[in-house]
Design an enzyme around this catalytic site. Sequence first.
Site, short mmCIF file in Angstrom:
data_model
loop_
_atom_site.label_atom_id
_atom_site.label_comp_id
_atom_site.label_asym_id
_atom_site.label_seq_id
_atom_site.Cartn_x
_atom_site.Cartn_y
_atom_site.Cartn_z
N LYS A 1 -47.69 -47.74 -0.65
CA LYS A 1 -47.77 -48.01 0.73
C LYS A 1 -48.33 -46.94 1.92
O LYS A 1 -48.59 -46.96 2.87
CB LYS A 1 -46.10 -48.54 1.12
CG LYS A 1 -45.94 -49.99 0.44
CD LYS A 1 -46.95 -50.99 0.86
CE LYS A 1 -46.52 -52.22 0.37
NZ LYS A 1 -47.40 -53.47 0.70
N1 PMP Z 1 -44.27 -53.38 -5.68
C1 PMP Z 1 -43.61 -52.81 -4.97
C2 PMP Z 1 -42.38 -51.98 -5.24
C3 PMP Z 1 -43.63 -52.95 -3.50
O1 PMP Z 1 -42.91 -52.74 -2.54
C4 PMP Z 1 -44.81 -53.81 -3.22
C5 PMP Z 1 -45.16 -54.49 -1.68
N2 PMP Z 1 -44.36 -55.19 -1.15
C6 PMP Z 1 -45.59 -54.46 -4.21
C7 PMP Z 1 -45.65 -54.30 -5.43
C8 PMP Z 1 -46.98 -55.37 -3.82
O2 PMP Z 1 -47.98 -54.94 -3.17
P1 PMP Z 1 -48.51 -55.50 -2.16
O3 PMP Z 1 -47.77 -55.80 -0.78
O4 PMP Z 1 -49.81 -54.67 -2.00
O5 PMP Z 1 -49.08 -56.83 -2.46
#
Ligand code: PMP
Length: 344
Positions: free
Chosen positions: A48
């Site tokens: 992130k």
């Molecule tokens: N794994 C974790 C621990 C996350 O916090 C997130 C984001 N919500 C994701 C996977 C998935 O990533 P994305 O939001 O880019 O689909």
Amino acid sequence: MGKDIKAYNNILELIGNTPLIRLNKITDDCKGNFYAKVEAFNPGHSTKDRIALYIIEEAERRGILKPGDTIVETTSGNTGFSLAMVSIIKGYDCILAVSSKSSPDKIDMLKSMGAKVYVCPAHVSADDERSYYNVAKRLHEETKGSVYINQYFNDLNIEAHYKTTGPEIWEQTNGHVTHVVACTGTGGTLSGIGKFLKEKNPNIRILGVDAYGSVIKKYHETKEFDVEEIYPYRIEGLGKNLIPTATDFDVIDKFVKVTDEESAHMTRNIAKTEGLFVGYTSGAVVQAIKQYAEEGEFDENSKVIAIFPDHGSRYMSKVFNDEWMNAQGFFDSVNAEEQKIEFI
Ligand code: PMP
């Protein structure tokens, strides 16, 4: 002065360019070659960081943000931490509206990074004025010079990965990548990577991972929003009870669903076999790889990239805590004696 000092100017310069690490044991039973893109190497310990930096810098380029302005978002998770980190360096205030379900640890972590945290009642519906969605919206509207990140519905989330994560994978594999497997929450990671890689080679398979209790897989297959698919589950950051526009369903070839229990054990096994201390959704990705392998998705020549989104330290009170595992009933299927700590 300082010309001979090899130093980064600040922590933000370390975002991105995360390593690919070969998986040597955990995928032994699957045909193919498997590599993890380990996003815990970002300074905020998760993928992130990329979207936090990209969205904020895009707002700066568009003249929406100037020092002293405010970043607003609704998350107690990785995105909140990354936004708080970027805000500190760039001189913004960071307001995070979080649910009262969030653990005190998480709230303390965000406060440690200088964020102003509003804790909103978890039991109210999304349209209630006290819900974290509405609190964030109101704070954004009331605060002049604020940007609402809105990661589930922000195209810049996809663009961040299209511009960084996708090209990194292409370069790191010399264009030999055949498959990418990733959990989708907002969907930004897999959509951005998928869009970039399919422009390079449309045969690259872009494989999603969803949770039992989430609507995403069914929506991908039928374009129907089926409320029957929605029920509580434990993995955070995976799946959703709504359809995010930050997911580009057209670039994703397929989804599988994984269970909380198998993903939890897999997360612990990754640490024990590969020495990689990563989060719950990294376990979910490896569990999904096993299921895709069983479906015959890979052969000996496959070069499969698994996205490991964050670091294991975020899960000390969950998957890496024996009492939590026990309380979920997750030790019933394995040798519980083996898991016990010896007190001398
Ligand atoms: N794994 C974790 C621990 C996350 O916090 C997130 C984001 N919500 C994701 C996977 C998935 O990533 P994305 O939001 O880019 O689909």
